[in-house]
Design an enzyme around this catalytic site. Structure first.
Site, PDB file in Angstrom:
ATOM      1  N   ARG A 195       0.860  -1.194   0.000  1.00 12.98           N
ATOM      2  CA  ARG A 195       0.000   0.000   0.000  1.00 12.98           C
ATOM      3  C   ARG A 195       0.889   1.234   0.000  1.00 12.98           C
ATOM      4  NH1 ARG A 195      -2.556   0.095   6.187  1.00 12.98           N
ATOM      5  NH2 ARG A 195      -0.567  -0.039   7.274  1.00 12.98           N
ATOM      6  N   CYS A 219       3.246   8.561  -5.263  1.00 16.14           N
ATOM      7  CA  CYS A 219       4.014   9.763  -4.928  1.00 16.14           C
ATOM      8  C   CYS A 219       3.025  10.915  -4.794  1.00 16.14           C
ATOM      9  CB  CYS A 219       5.020  10.054  -6.037  1.00 16.14           C
ATOM     10  SG  CYS A 219       5.711  11.711  -5.909  1.00 16.14           S
ATOM     11  N   ASN A 223      -4.904   7.501   4.523  1.00 14.51           N
ATOM     12  CA  ASN A 223      -4.626   6.721   5.731  1.00 14.51           C
ATOM     13  C   ASN A 223      -3.150   6.857   6.078  1.00 14.51           C
ATOM     14  OD1 ASN A 223      -5.709   4.403   7.590  1.00 14.51           O
ATOM     15  ND2 ASN A 223      -3.699   3.731   6.910  1.00 14.51           N
ATOM     16  N   GLU A 224      -2.861   7.361   7.253  1.00 19.56           N
ATOM     17  CA  GLU A 224      -1.482   7.448   7.750  1.00 19.56           C
ATOM     18  C   GLU A 224      -0.495   7.938   6.689  1.00 19.56           C
ATOM     19  OE1 GLU A 224      -0.543   3.670   9.583  1.00 19.56           O
ATOM     20  OE2 GLU A 224      -1.601   4.244  11.393  1.00 19.56           O
ATOM     21  N   CYS A 226       9.730   9.579  -1.188  1.00 17.75           N
ATOM     22  CA  CYS A 226       9.844   9.418  -2.644  1.00 17.75           C
ATOM     23  C   CYS A 226      11.002  10.261  -3.182  1.00 17.75           C
ATOM     24  CB  CYS A 226       8.553   9.824  -3.353  1.00 17.75           C
ATOM     25  SG  CYS A 226       8.597   9.454  -5.125  1.00 17.75           S
ATOM     26  N   CYS A 271       9.157  14.556  -7.981  1.00 17.10           N
ATOM     27  CA  CYS A 271       9.643  15.160  -6.740  1.00 17.10           C
ATOM     28  C   CYS A 271      10.784  16.128  -7.050  1.00 17.10           C
ATOM     29  CB  CYS A 271      10.114  14.083  -5.767  1.00 17.10           C
ATOM     30  SG  CYS A 271       8.737  13.222  -4.990  1.00 17.10           S
ATOM     31  N   GLU A 301      -7.726   4.467  15.573  1.00 19.97           N
ATOM     32  CA  GLU A 301      -7.368   3.049  15.654  1.00 19.97           C
ATOM     33  C   GLU A 301      -6.682   2.845  16.999  1.00 19.97           C
ATOM     34  OE1 GLU A 301      -4.866   1.853  12.370  1.00 19.97           O
ATOM     35  OE2 GLU A 301      -6.115   2.861  10.892  1.00 19.97           O
ATOM     36  N   TRP A 327       2.414  -8.114  11.404  1.00 17.36           N
ATOM     37  CA  TRP A 327       2.223  -8.557  10.022  1.00 17.36           C
ATOM     38  C   TRP A 327       2.724  -9.991   9.861  1.00 17.36           C
ATOM     39  CZ3 TRP A 327       3.435  -3.852   6.248  1.00 17.36           C
ATOM     40  CH2 TRP A 327       2.411  -2.902   6.392  1.00 17.36           C
TER      41      TRP A 327
HETATM   42  C1  GAL Z   1      -2.326   1.079  10.963  1.00 18.44           C
HETATM   43  C2  GAL Z   1      -3.089   1.310   9.686  1.00 18.44           C
HETATM   44  C3  GAL Z   1      -4.159   0.268   9.533  1.00 18.44           C
HETATM   45  C4  GAL Z   1      -3.613  -1.080   9.752  1.00 18.44           C
HETATM   46  C5  GAL Z   1      -2.891  -1.181  11.053  1.00 18.44           C
HETATM   47  C6  GAL Z   1      -2.226  -2.513  11.207  1.00 18.44           C
HETATM   48  O1  GAL Z   1      -1.121   1.734  11.002  1.00 18.44           O
HETATM   49  O2  GAL Z   1      -3.678   2.571   9.633  1.00 18.44           O
HETATM   50  O3  GAL Z   1      -4.686   0.361   8.253  1.00 18.44           O
HETATM   51  O4  GAL Z   1      -2.757  -1.354   8.697  1.00 18.44           O
HETATM   52  O5  GAL Z   1      -1.910  -0.205  11.107  1.00 18.44           O
HETATM   53  O6  GAL Z   1      -1.087  -2.659  10.433  1.00 18.44           O
HETATM   54 ZN    ZN Z   2       7.943  11.406  -6.067  1.00 15.89          ZN
END
Ligand code: GAL
Ligand code: ZN
Length: 669
Positions: free
Chosen positions: A103, A107, A141-142, A147, A152, A311, A319
């Protein structure tokens, strides 16, 4: 109060949605965040939109009175989009383009992607503008900023052209005369890709693929960090513009606590409120509770306003491997810890762990089989307890008389050149935060733009890059009676990362009433003894050898060739004082030192004598209440001066109190 969970209906058969919604409702939930990675479901092929599944999911949730925060899905552009526009992929510092499969594969400077991001945001905003069950938006998201692509490069050249006006000014500021780096035109300016002297960092590791290498011109490197941060602000602004054209709902982004690759103060400006993602214990590490509390305080400090948890960890996380499973009571403790520091909504990550994908192991409230067990029951109970508190945490203020100033520009400058390979700016801030915490003193963690006069004490550890304006602000604050604490590596550089010619500590020389005779970067296991009336300890990273120009000496070095020379001083300046701490101090010494100086300032705190007990005072509608949190995994009897009612149990508390392992109490006087 909003209480809920991050939910991915697209990962589960429709037939399950009803059960999920029902179980959420039974767990006292009233909000979910949806859709932030669902682009390929919302637009399966170019221009072919399908909102029907999301509509249906929202309808199902609505039947159970569960509201929705919608995320724009731009952190995961779909494969068809990437195939049509492969130039969107980010490039690492070796010039190698990254590919598809995880994910954040874009850029944020790329103008094609900016446009595509605008379009999908507009489509979502159009489709959902009249849906009353949606209560807010989350951008992307986050955000991150890594890059080194040609977009750039072009973007950076435009950015420096805009900043410096003439190439002569840029050459001057960066000092490009060094190593013949002089540019004749902005089009010649490079970005910090891998260069001939790169390949290792100060601590001897290889260059990080994602971050600028270290050996480029420090002025260029710092500006590159700034440019990348600004680019994300622009990227986000495009989405915000689109949403605001169609909706008056509040917009947020899920920040990442201590993550410092972006200037969070800038990124927060265009948002209505801040939210963030907190994982105290996952496969990559376990945070001390002070690190977590400090992150909450920083998140509050971005807008000096309460925030949301978007979250919050609710299961074992990782992971490829997992961190520890939250023990009984820990989810509740983390929940109250967030609320104590300014959260006013709690969303847990995630409802049910995925059966597939990179995050199969990232557990949430349920288990893979869809059953709710211990964690589900704990969360449901927290929800019930919070209901009974009737919005106690909404529109509630933290009462702080101390501020710690964080600067992303300074973080980047210290990252580029940490002075000593063990030095870490964020860690130093955390050491001061922890020392305050040990003395039961809470703090705002915020930007240098904040009004200093609200505080009895302002700490600016290692605030090294300086401007005349910031210097004047510090002088005015101290003159009128403020207390300012600065440390080694403060004030020695100009804002664009060149060294100041003012005798060290540079911009702070007059304020601190000292000058540095020399300094000593401490390496290879060596340490230097430091002692004063209030404390005794060891410096292991840095020693400034101080000469007083009128400041009072609070501690001196006790070993090495500069034994007997001042290490810590305080200077009367106008009606206030400036503390200068010329070296790093071990935790015990720093805590004793902080105790000695804050006692004089009459900083209001409740006192408890116990390790691992956190005390946070809050105010709601003129009434004060205090949270006590036991971060220990054992129960403990604590002393707490005064008479209170614990509103969680209704019990009277007088001078002493028993706390369960990971227990929480809310005391009212
Ligand atoms: C966060 C992210 C979520 C999920 C979670 C677990 O940083 O926003 O989408 O990925 O970590 O990895
Ligand atoms: Zn770039």
């Amino acid at each position: 109060m909003y209480f809920g969970v991050d939910y991915y209906p697209e990962h589960w058969p429709k037939e399950r949605w009803e059960t999920d919604a029902k179980m959420m409702k039974e767990a006292n939930m009233n909000v979910v965040r949806l859709a932030e990675f669902a682009w390929s479901k919302l637009e399966p092929k170019k221009g072919e939109y399908d909102f029907s599944w999301l509509d249906e999911a929202i309808e199902t949730l609505t039947r159970y009175d569960i509201k929705v925060v919608l995320g724009t899905p731009t952190a995961t552009p779909p494969k068809w989009l990437m195939d049509l526009n492969p130039e969107i992929y980010p490039v690492d510092l070796y010039g190698l383009q990254k590919g598809f499969g995880t994910r954040r594969h874009y850029c944020s400077v790329n103008s094609t992607y900016r446009e595509l991001s605008r379009v999908i945001t507009r489509k979502m905003a159009e489709h959902y503008k009249d849906n009353e069950n949606i209560i807010g938006w989350q951008t992307d998201n986050e955000f991150d900023a890594s890059c080194f692509c040609d977009h750039c490069k072009k973007g950076f050249q435009d950015w420096v052209r805009n900043k410096y006006g003439t190439i002569q000014a840029l050459n001057e500021e960066w000092g490009t005369v060094f190593w013949s780096q002089t540019y004749n035109d902005f089009d010649e300016v490079v970005i910090p890709r891998y260069s001939s002297s790169d390949g290792f960092t100060q601590s001897g590791e290889g260059s990080n693929l994602n971050r600028p290498p270290f050996n480029h011109n420090p002025g260029l490197l710092l500006d590159y960090y700034r440019f990348k941060s600004d680019a994300v602000v622009v990227f986000q602004k495009i989405q915000i513009e689109e949403i605001r054209k169609l909706s008056t709902l509040p917009i947020t982004h899920n920040f990442m606590g201590h993550f410092s690759e972006l200037d969070y103060f800038d990124l927060g400006k265009d948002l209505d409120f801040i939210s963030w993602d907190c994982y105290p214990n996952n496969m990559w590490g376990k945070s001390n509770y002070t690190q977590v509390s400090m992150a909450h305080d920083l998140m509050r400090g971005i807008k000096n306003k309460n925030f949301w948890m978007m979250e919050q960890q609710s299961g074992p996380c990782g992971w490829q491997a997992m961190g520890d499973t939250p023990e009984p009571g820990q989810i509740r403790l983390w929940t109250y810890q967030a609320l104590a520091h300014g959260a006013e909504a709690m969303i847990y990550f995630r409802w049910r762990p995925a059966l597939f994908g990179t995050e199969q192991y990232w557990h949430g409230i349920l288990d893979h089989d869809g059953q709710g067990r211990r964690r589900y029951h704990e969360v449901a109970k927290i929800g019930e307890e919070l209901k009974s508190l009737e919005d106690l945490f909404v529109d509630t203020k933290n009462i702080n008389e101390v501020a710690i100033i964080k600067s992303y520009d300074n973080f980047w400058s210290h990252r580029i050149q940490p002075h000593n390979s063990k030095f870490d700016y964020n860690e130093l801030l955390n050491e001061y935060y922890t020392a305050l915490n040990k003395n039961n003193i809470t703090a705002d963690v915020t930007s240098v733009d904040v009004d200093f006069t609200k505080y009895k004490l302002v700490l600016m550890p290692a605030f090294n890059l300086m401007t005349e304006d910031i210097k004047t602000k510090c002088e005015d604050y101290v003159k009128r009676g403020g207390n300012l604490l600065i440390t080694f590596r403060s004030g020695t550089r100009n804002w664009n990362n060149s060294m100041s010619t003012i005798t060290n500590p540079g911009y702070f020389k007059e304020l601190a009433g000292i000058e540095l005779e020399e300094y000593d970067s401490i390496n290879f296991g060596r340490s230097v003894e430091v002692s004063g009336e209030a404390f005794k300890g060891l410096a292991k990273t840095w020693c400034d050898v101080i000469k007083s120009n009128g400041a009072q000496v609070l501690a001196t070095y006790n070993s090495h060739y500069y034994r007997g020379k001042p290490a810590v001083t305080v200077n009367q300046y106008g009606k206030g004082q400036v503390y200068y701490v010329g070296c790093d101090l071990d935790d015990a010494a720093l805590s004793d030192f902080i105790k000695s100086i804050t006692e004089d300032m009459l900083i209001t705190t409740l006192q408890s004598n116990s390790e691992g007990i956190e005390i946070v005072r809050k105010e709601k509608e003129g009434k004060i209440f205090t949270l006590l949190m036991n971060h220990n995994n054992y129960s403990i009897k604590i002393n707490i001066e005064g008479s209170f009612i614990n509103i969680l149990t209704g019990e009277a508390v007088k001078n002493q109190m028993y706390m369960e392992a990971y227990g929480v109490a809310i005391l009212k006087e």
